[in-house]
Design an enzyme around this catalytic site. Structure first.
Site, PDB file in Angstrom:
ATOM      1  CE  LYS A  83     -53.913 116.243  43.101  1.00  0.00           C
ATOM      2  NZ  LYS A  83     -54.353 116.346  41.690  1.00  0.00           N
TER       3      LYS A  83
HETATM    4  O1  G3P Z   1     -55.594 115.716  38.410  1.00  0.00           O
HETATM    5  C1  G3P Z   1     -54.627 114.716  38.484  1.00  0.00           C
HETATM    6  C2  G3P Z   1     -54.771 113.736  37.355  1.00  0.00           C
HETATM    7  O2  G3P Z   1     -56.020 113.115  37.448  1.00  0.00           O
HETATM    8  C3  G3P Z   1     -54.524 114.365  35.989  1.00  0.00           C
HETATM    9  O3  G3P Z   1     -54.960 113.494  34.985  1.00  0.00           O
HETATM   10  O4  G3P Z   1     -55.725 113.269  32.643  1.00  0.00           O
HETATM   11  O5  G3P Z   1     -54.195 115.176  33.249  1.00  0.00           O
HETATM   12  O6  G3P Z   1     -53.333 112.817  33.201  1.00  0.00           O
HETATM   13  P1  G3P Z   1     -54.531 113.707  33.442  1.00  0.00           P
END
Ligand code: G3P
Length: 216
Positions: A83
């Site tokens: 990533k």
């Molecule tokens: O891991 C990437 C993404 O899913 C992060 O989500 O909930 O931290 O905005 P969030």
């Protein structure tokens, strides 16, 4: 649309993987930090449990260090996807890694143009963060639909849209309608997809009627 799980929690991962519906995993540095375990151990545990792609994010921000770190991550397991953030250096590194056949998930995507650059650089996946856009009072689903349009207008682009930052089942449905190829969800959101009160009520009544008939 395929389902990935967004977690580093091995205990929560296992039951979801056993459904046979989880085709990959995504992680991020915040999750890794919260696990309070060596990242290498976490990655190897997840990669041994899931046969599909496992996204692990670099910490480096400059091109040279991103590429070096990406090589280290890719060497940990054959199903590691690196990533990288959709920054200038991240997308430049994406191009280099694509040339080396190392799969990249271009993350922290908040605009169609970032997604277009990532696709031109050969990213395998692009991760638009639906929830964080909605948190700002905008429409995460519109970003996914815009990216879908851009990608469909250029047959040379092969990048898959991986809807991320998904807060609830409604986001999952919105991502599907908007044309996401994959949605990555927490184990909790995944479990919520099965739930409907009328299904529970209907099953309860079926069993109650069946049991009553056994007594006559
Ligand atoms: O891991 C990437 C993404 O899913 C992060 O989500 O909930 O931290 O905005 P969030």
């Amino acid at each position: 649309m395929k389902f990935f799980l967004d977690t580093v929690d091995i205990k929560a991962l296992a039951p979801s993987v056993e459904t046979g519906l989880i085709e990959g995993v995504t992680t991020n540095p915040s999750m890794m930090a919260q696990s309070r375990r060596p990242q290498r151990e976490v990655i190897l545990d997840i990669c041994s449990l899931v046969k599909g792609p496992v996204s692990v994010e670099v910490i480096a921000t400059d091109y040279t260090e991103i590429v070096r770190e990406a090589h280290d991550l890719a060497n940990l397991a054959s199903n590691v996807v690196v990533k990288v953030p959709v920054t200038f250096d991240g997308i430049k590194a994406c191009q280099k890694l694509h040339q080396e056949a190392i799969p990249v998930n271009a993350t922290l995507c908040f605009s169609p143009l970032q997604a277009l650059l990532a696709a031109r650089a050969g990213a395998t996946y692009v991760s638009p963060f639906m929830g964080r856009i909605d948190d700002c009072g905008q429409e995460g689903k519109e970003l996914i639909a815009s990216i879908r349009t851009l990608y469909d207008d250029d047959s040379s682009l092969e990048t898959q849209i991986l809807a991320a930052s998904v807060r609830h089942a409604k986001h999952v449905l919105e991502a599907a309608y908007a044309g996401a190829d994959i949605v990555t969800v927490t184990p909790q959101v995944f479990r919520s997809l099965y739930a409907h009160p009328l299904s529970d009520k209907g099953l309860e009544q079926f069993l109650k009627d069946w049991q009553a008939a056994q007594k006559t």
